[in-house]
Enzyme design. Structure first.
Site, PDB file in Angstrom:
ATOM      1  N   SER A  41       0.830  -1.189   0.000  1.00 50.73           N
ATOM      2  CA  SER A  41       0.000   0.000   0.000  1.00 50.73           C
ATOM      3  C   SER A  41       0.876   1.254   0.000  1.00 50.73           C
ATOM      4  O   SER A  41       1.710   1.424  -0.893  1.00 50.73           O
ATOM      5  CB  SER A  41      -0.963  -0.043   1.191  1.00 50.73           C
ATOM      6  OG  SER A  41      -1.972   0.934   1.066  1.00 50.73           O
ATOM      7  N   GLU A  66      -9.601  -2.877  -7.045  1.00 52.41           N
ATOM      8  CA  GLU A  66      -8.939  -1.764  -6.377  1.00 52.41           C
ATOM      9  C   GLU A  66      -9.053  -0.481  -7.188  1.00 52.41           C
ATOM     10  O   GLU A  66      -8.783  -0.485  -8.393  1.00 52.41           O
ATOM     11  CB  GLU A  66      -7.442  -2.036  -6.198  1.00 52.41           C
ATOM     12  CG  GLU A  66      -7.078  -3.240  -5.380  1.00 52.41           C
ATOM     13  CD  GLU A  66      -5.612  -3.217  -4.983  1.00 52.41           C
ATOM     14  OE1 GLU A  66      -5.153  -2.163  -4.493  1.00 52.41           O
ATOM     15  OE2 GLU A  66      -4.935  -4.240  -5.161  1.00 52.41           O
ATOM     16  N   HIS A 116      -7.611  -4.720  -2.123  1.00 50.50           N
ATOM     17  CA  HIS A 116      -6.349  -4.064  -1.777  1.00 50.50           C
ATOM     18  C   HIS A 116      -5.539  -4.904  -0.781  1.00 50.50           C
ATOM     19  O   HIS A 116      -6.058  -5.332   0.241  1.00 50.50           O
ATOM     20  CB  HIS A 116      -6.681  -2.699  -1.163  1.00 50.50           C
ATOM     21  CG  HIS A 116      -5.524  -1.821  -0.878  1.00 50.50           C
ATOM     22  ND1 HIS A 116      -4.712  -1.317  -1.865  1.00 50.50           N
ATOM     23  CD2 HIS A 116      -5.029  -1.347   0.294  1.00 50.50           C
ATOM     24  CE1 HIS A 116      -3.787  -0.550  -1.322  1.00 50.50           C
ATOM     25  NE2 HIS A 116      -3.939  -0.563  -0.010  1.00 50.50           N
TER      26      HIS A 116
END
Length: 297
Positions: A143, A238, A268
């Site tokens: 991320s 996502e 995600h």
């Protein structure tokens, strides 16, 4: 991967509340709770320091080789710690036999952009200063930490440092302008983020600074020439999907060895659901193989 597995993970993500409407302290507590779990098996954890910052070292119980994974946790630049990413970090350590050091880099809004990048470069520089050859280092993250993986490489390159053997980024955030088409096409499909929620979170991270610059939005604005081999893993569910697809395309155009690894119908950082989601285990196996190949080449 079963529909039941996907539905359970999707439901858990939709219960999370990281839209930027709460205080950073509240979101940090909620994220820590979401990512909480027992100590990961197969590794020994020990606190350490790297580049002037606290860190967590992961050593495989069966003994480590001479490779090192420098890991950056996720959390939208304002949440998270090595503890929230310990399952992912341990998964890579078990699959590669390399030890890992997960960095507790500075977070916004107390320390906005580019503080985390400065910490990432300082940590990487200290590994080199310890005598670890660049070709024995892998940089990885998820991320925001996946974005930090790429920007640390860019900043290290620009500082004239030798670059590592490779890098792995899980669902990286690579464009704070939020200009990718998936911001719209994956709206509602993504169980965790919307374009609007990411923009609110970015306000903490950027603190009014220009998002149209290479280290803020490398998927769009960075010169990627000279980067080491990259593995980008992302799910189709996502809004950040195009952060990876655009970086991969531009990296390939710049002559970079890049693997874009897209998994269908997963959210995600789905790799965090090792042992719960079949596709998570498979993706981690591929990431482990990529790391082993880079460290032995």
């Amino acid at each position: 991967m079963t529909k039941e597995q996907r539905a359970a993970v999707d439901a858990q993500f939709r219960q999370a509340d990281f839209d930027g409407g709460r205080s950073p302290e509240e979101m940090r507590a909620a994220f820590a709770e979401l990512m909480a779990g027992p100590p990961p098996a197969g590794v020994t954890l020990a606190p350490t320091k790297l580049g002037g910052r606290p860190a967590l070292e992961f050593v495989p119980d069966e003994g480590a080789g001479d490779g090192v994974i420098l890991y950056f946790h996720g959390g939208a630049w304002i949440m998270g710690s090595p503890a929230t990413a310990q399952k992912l970090t341990a998964a890579l350590v078990r699959r590669t036999g390399a030890r890992a050091v997960s960095l507790d880099y500075r977070l916004a809004p107390e320390h906005p952009f580019p503080a985390a990048i400065e910490d990432g470069v300082a940590a990487y520089r200290e590994l080199l200063d310890q005598g670890i050859p660049a070709e024995r280092i892998i940089v990885a993250g998820d991320s925001a930490g996946g974005g930090l993986t790429i920007t640390t490489l860019l900043a290290a390159r620009d500082a004239g440092l030798p670059l590592p053997a490779g890098a792995v980024a899980f669902s990286p955030g690579l464009d704070v302008t939020r200009s990718g088409e998936s911001m719209t096409t994956k709206a509602g499909v993504d169980p965790l983020f919307t374009k609007e929620s990411l923009q609110r979170l970015s306000e903490f991270h950027m603190a009014g600074q220009d998002p149209y610059q290479p280290l803020a939005s490398p998927a769009v604005y960075a010169d990627l020439a000279g980067l080491p081999p990259l593995l980008l893993q992302v799910g189709t569910n996502e809004v950040l999907l195009d952060d990876s697809t655009r970086l991969a395309t531009r990296a390939a155009t710049a002559g970079v060895d890049v693997i874009l690894d897209v998994t269908g119908d997963v959210p995600h950082v789905f790799q965090a659901y090792e042992g719960v989601l079949d596709e998570a285990d498979a993706a981690l196996d591929r990431a482990g193989r990529f790391i082993r190949d880079r460290l032995t080449s």
